[in-house]
Design a protein around this motif. Structure first.
Motif, PDB file in Angstrom:
ATOM      1  N   ALA A 291       0.809  -1.433  -0.019  1.00 51.13           N
ATOM      2  CA  ALA A 291      -0.145  -0.226   0.004  1.00 51.13           C
ATOM      3  C   ALA A 291       0.904   1.180  -0.161  1.00 51.13           C
ATOM      4  CB  ALA A 291      -0.839  -0.099   1.050  1.00 51.13           C
ATOM      5  N   ILE A 292       0.604   2.196  -0.941  1.00 47.61           N
ATOM      6  CA  ILE A 292       1.199   3.420  -0.864  1.00 47.61           C
ATOM      7  C   ILE A 292       0.133   4.484  -0.782  1.00 47.61           C
ATOM      8  CG2 ILE A 292       1.300   3.487  -3.513  1.00 47.61           C
ATOM      9  CD1 ILE A 292       3.808   5.176  -3.168  1.00 47.61           C
ATOM     10  N   SER A 293       0.329   5.637  -0.235  1.00 48.63           N
ATOM     11  CA  SER A 293      -0.735   6.560   0.073  1.00 48.63           C
ATOM     12  C   SER A 293      -0.463   7.853   0.546  1.00 48.63           C
ATOM     13  CB  SER A 293      -1.684   6.284   1.069  1.00 48.63           C
ATOM     14  OG  SER A 293      -1.141   6.074   2.643  1.00 48.63           O
ATOM     15  N   LEU A 294      -1.090   9.054   0.303  1.00 49.48           N
ATOM     16  CA  LEU A 294      -0.394  10.200   0.958  1.00 49.48           C
ATOM     17  C   LEU A 294      -1.900  11.251   1.273  1.00 49.48           C
ATOM     18  CD1 LEU A 294       1.577  13.040  -0.703  1.00 49.48           C
ATOM     19  CD2 LEU A 294      -0.848  13.515  -0.427  1.00 49.48           C
ATOM     20  N   ALA A 295      -1.590  11.644   2.600  1.00 49.54           N
ATOM     21  CA  ALA A 295      -2.949  12.537   3.183  1.00 49.54           C
ATOM     22  C   ALA A 295      -2.441  13.910   3.342  1.00 49.54           C
ATOM     23  CB  ALA A 295      -3.110  11.830   4.602  1.00 49.54           C
ATOM     24  N   VAL A 296      -3.428  14.866   3.010  1.00 53.13           N
ATOM     25  CA  VAL A 296      -3.095  16.138   3.424  1.00 53.13           C
ATOM     26  C   VAL A 296      -3.971  16.717   4.498  1.00 53.13           C
ATOM     27  CG1 VAL A 296      -3.269  18.517   2.460  1.00 53.13           C
ATOM     28  CG2 VAL A 296      -2.522  16.444   0.901  1.00 53.13           C
ATOM     29  N   ASN A 297      -3.462  17.116   5.588  1.00 55.87           N
ATOM     30  CA  ASN A 297      -3.975  17.630   6.860  1.00 55.87           C
ATOM     31  C   ASN A 297      -5.020  16.529   7.047  1.00 55.87           C
ATOM     32  OD1 ASN A 297      -2.839  19.988   6.288  1.00 55.87           O
ATOM     33  ND2 ASN A 297      -4.553  20.768   5.060  1.00 55.87           N
ATOM     34  N   GLY A 298      -4.384  15.250   7.247  1.00 55.29           N
ATOM     35  CA  GLY A 298      -5.081  14.185   7.884  1.00 55.29           C
ATOM     36  C   GLY A 298      -6.523  13.428   6.785  1.00 55.29           C
ATOM     37  N   THR A 299      -6.402  14.229   5.465  1.00 59.47           N
ATOM     38  CA  THR A 299      -7.367  13.717   4.430  1.00 59.47           C
ATOM     39  C   THR A 299      -6.638  12.758   3.661  1.00 59.47           C
ATOM     40  OG1 THR A 299      -9.000  15.280   5.068  1.00 59.47           O
ATOM     41  CG2 THR A 299      -9.307  14.148   2.965  1.00 59.47           C
ATOM     42  N   VAL A 300      -6.766  11.687   3.277  1.00 66.45           N
ATOM     43  CA  VAL A 300      -6.458  11.042   2.442  1.00 66.45           C
ATOM     44  C   VAL A 300      -6.520  11.185   1.005  1.00 66.45           C
ATOM     45  CG1 VAL A 300      -5.807   8.351   1.336  1.00 66.45           C
ATOM     46  CG2 VAL A 300      -5.964   8.746   4.002  1.00 66.45           C
ATOM     47  N   ARG A 301      -5.548  11.448   0.244  1.00 66.03           N
ATOM     48  CA  ARG A 301      -5.954  11.974  -0.943  1.00 66.03           C
ATOM     49  C   ARG A 301      -5.559  10.794  -2.227  1.00 66.03           C
ATOM     50  NH1 ARG A 301      -4.334  18.168  -2.249  1.00 66.03           N
ATOM     51  NH2 ARG A 301      -5.968  19.383  -0.765  1.00 66.03           N
ATOM     52  N   GLN A 302      -4.215  10.379  -2.042  1.00 70.07           N
ATOM     53  CA  GLN A 302      -3.783   9.380  -2.789  1.00 70.07           C
ATOM     54  C   GLN A 302      -3.892   8.076  -2.152  1.00 70.07           C
ATOM     55  OE1 GLN A 302       0.041  11.684  -4.457  1.00 70.07           O
ATOM     56  NE2 GLN A 302      -0.795  10.449  -6.108  1.00 70.07           N
ATOM     57  N   SER A 303      -4.294   6.983  -2.682  1.00 64.32           N
ATOM     58  CA  SER A 303      -4.229   5.576  -2.016  1.00 64.32           C
ATOM     59  C   SER A 303      -4.089   4.745  -3.119  1.00 64.32           C
ATOM     60  CB  SER A 303      -5.399   5.474  -1.271  1.00 64.32           C
ATOM     61  OG  SER A 303      -5.140   4.297  -0.678  1.00 64.32           O
ATOM     62  N   SER A 304      -3.162   3.711  -3.198  1.00 62.54           N
ATOM     63  CA  SER A 304      -3.257   2.675  -3.945  1.00 62.54           C
ATOM     64  C   SER A 304      -2.139   1.599  -3.617  1.00 62.54           C
ATOM     65  CB  SER A 304      -2.775   3.128  -5.315  1.00 62.54           C
ATOM     66  OG  SER A 304      -2.811   1.964  -6.496  1.00 62.54           O
ATOM     67  N   ASP A 305      -1.741   0.831  -4.622  1.00 64.49           N
ATOM     68  CA  ASP A 305      -0.813  -0.257  -4.278  1.00 64.49           C
ATOM     69  C   ASP A 305       0.192  -0.590  -5.532  1.00 64.49           C
ATOM     70  OD1 ASP A 305       0.395  -3.326  -4.303  1.00 64.49           O
ATOM     71  OD2 ASP A 305      -1.073  -3.202  -2.381  1.00 64.49           O
ATOM     72  N   LEU A 306       1.392  -0.730  -5.018  1.00 67.81           N
ATOM     73  CA  LEU A 306       2.642  -0.794  -5.972  1.00 67.81           C
ATOM     74  C   LEU A 306       2.302  -1.897  -7.021  1.00 67.81           C
ATOM     75  CD1 LEU A 306       5.851  -0.759  -3.507  1.00 67.81           C
ATOM     76  CD2 LEU A 306       4.724   1.242  -4.689  1.00 67.81           C
ATOM     77  N   LYS A 307       1.320  -2.865  -6.551  1.00 65.58           N
ATOM     78  CA  LYS A 307       1.013  -3.985  -7.683  1.00 65.58           C
ATOM     79  C   LYS A 307       0.554  -3.145  -8.860  1.00 65.58           C
ATOM     80  CE  LYS A 307      -2.959  -5.425  -5.454  1.00 65.58           C
ATOM     81  NZ  LYS A 307      -3.681  -6.803  -4.714  1.00 65.58           N
ATOM     82  N   ASN A 308      -0.120  -2.029  -8.871  1.00 70.95           N
ATOM     83  CA  ASN A 308      -0.711  -1.256  -9.858  1.00 70.95           C
ATOM     84  C   ASN A 308       0.239  -0.556 -10.806  1.00 70.95           C
ATOM     85  OD1 ASN A 308      -3.310  -2.323  -8.925  1.00 70.95           O
ATOM     86  ND2 ASN A 308      -3.604  -0.450  -7.276  1.00 70.95           N
ATOM     87  N   MET A 309       1.417  -0.704 -10.561  1.00 71.14           N
ATOM     88  CA  MET A 309       2.200   0.175 -11.495  1.00 71.14           C
ATOM     89  C   MET A 309       2.245  -0.495 -12.881  1.00 71.14           C
ATOM     90  SD  MET A 309       5.762   1.506  -9.426  1.00 71.14           S
ATOM     91  CE  MET A 309       6.058  -0.360  -8.870  1.00 71.14           C
ATOM     92  N   ILE A 310       2.075   0.272 -13.719  1.00 71.02           N
ATOM     93  CA  ILE A 310       2.234  -0.380 -15.327  1.00 71.02           C
ATOM     94  C   ILE A 310       3.397  -1.004 -15.667  1.00 71.02           C
ATOM     95  CG2 ILE A 310       1.792   0.116 -17.759  1.00 71.02           C
ATOM     96  CD1 ILE A 310       0.141   2.618 -16.865  1.00 71.02           C
TER      97      ILE A 310
END
Length: 263
Positions: free
Chosen positions: A190-209
């Motif tokens: 799992a890889i993710s990014l949150a801004v001020n506590g709200t998750v914006r980006q969320s995915s998994d490395l297995k989804n890389m093309i």
């Protein structure tokens, strides 16, 4: 004239010629070249080591998650991988457990986050087979490919290079490098990014093309990869703007979190 006298004359003449040549040699050949001024090496800390990783080049792959490719107007089923570079001195190191101040850059009013896995190479070559590519990886880090999106989009619309949107001071944010012999190689998680506590980006490395191994293989067709090269491996969907005061928290399964504050 005897043979002995002839040999003496030839030897004496050879010595005289050698002496004259030495005296006429340019003076600059006697002194080594000296740099006009020092240029600091760009390095990344290595977890658990007193050594540091010296950076040679920064490569980045574009649109490497299908959903992100779609949100950027591309067809992920047909587009071959493409790469761009950032200057090495764009690196901003972020220590584990800290929230680093990250300056909002000049010229932009639409500054975007892109969380990514970063691979650091200990060796390289050309035309590296994908099944041998991970042998060249020293370790991994969690990174942010920060982007002046309005500048990137504007240049792209004019069919001009969009380096100004990607290559600027502090544009390559990352945490310390974790040796692969301790973490293993990252092919999923799992890889993710949150801004001020709200998750914006969320995915998994297995989804890389294109996997990290495939990226190395493709890059090595165009460049001779070497020790010190790092590769930003692409970002998931839902990239978006940040403003001063925002706190970004990046997460990647298997690595410590990384956080910055936009100032």
């Amino acid at each position: 004239m005897t043979d002995l006298d002839r040999r003496t004359m030839l030897a004496t003449g050879a010595l005289a010629l050698a002496g004259a040549a030495a005296q006429s040699a340019p003076a600059h050949a006697e002194t080594a070249s000296k740099a006009m001024f020092p240029v600091p090496a760009v390095t990344i800390p290595i977890v658990g080591a007193s050594e540091v990783f010296q950076v040679r080049r920064i490569y980045c792959i574009g649109r490497n998650y299908a959903a992100h490719a779609i949100e950027r107007g591309s067809d992920p089923t047909r587009e071959p991988p493409f790469f761009f570079q950032k200057p090495t001195d764009a690196i901003q190191n972020v220590a584990i457990g800290t929230v680093a101040d990250h300056p909002y850059p000049s010229l932009t009013k639409n500054y975007h986050h892109e969380v990514e896995l970063v691979a650091a190479l200990k060796s390289g070559g050309t035309n590296i087979p994908a099944d041998k590519a991970l042998d060249h990886v020293y370790g991994y880090a969690l990174g942010l490919d920060m982007t002046r999106r309005d500048l990137q989009n504007g240049m792209a619309a004019e069919k001009k290079p969009w380096e100004i949107g990607k290559s600027f001071d502090h544009a390559a944010v990352l945490g310390p490098i974790h040796p692969a012999d301790k973490t293993g190689h990252f092919t999923q998680g799992a890889i993710s990014l949150a801004v001020n506590g709200t998750v914006r980006q969320s995915s998994d490395l297995k989804n890389m093309i294109w996997s990290v191994a495939e990226q190395i293989a493709k890059l090595s067709e165009a460049f001779e990869l070497k020790a010190g090269d790092i590769i930003y491996s692409g970002t998931p969907e839902n990239v978006g703007p940040v403003v001063k005061g925002d706190v970004l928290l990046c997460k990647l399964e298997g690595l410590p979190d990384m956080s910055i504050k936009i100032v």
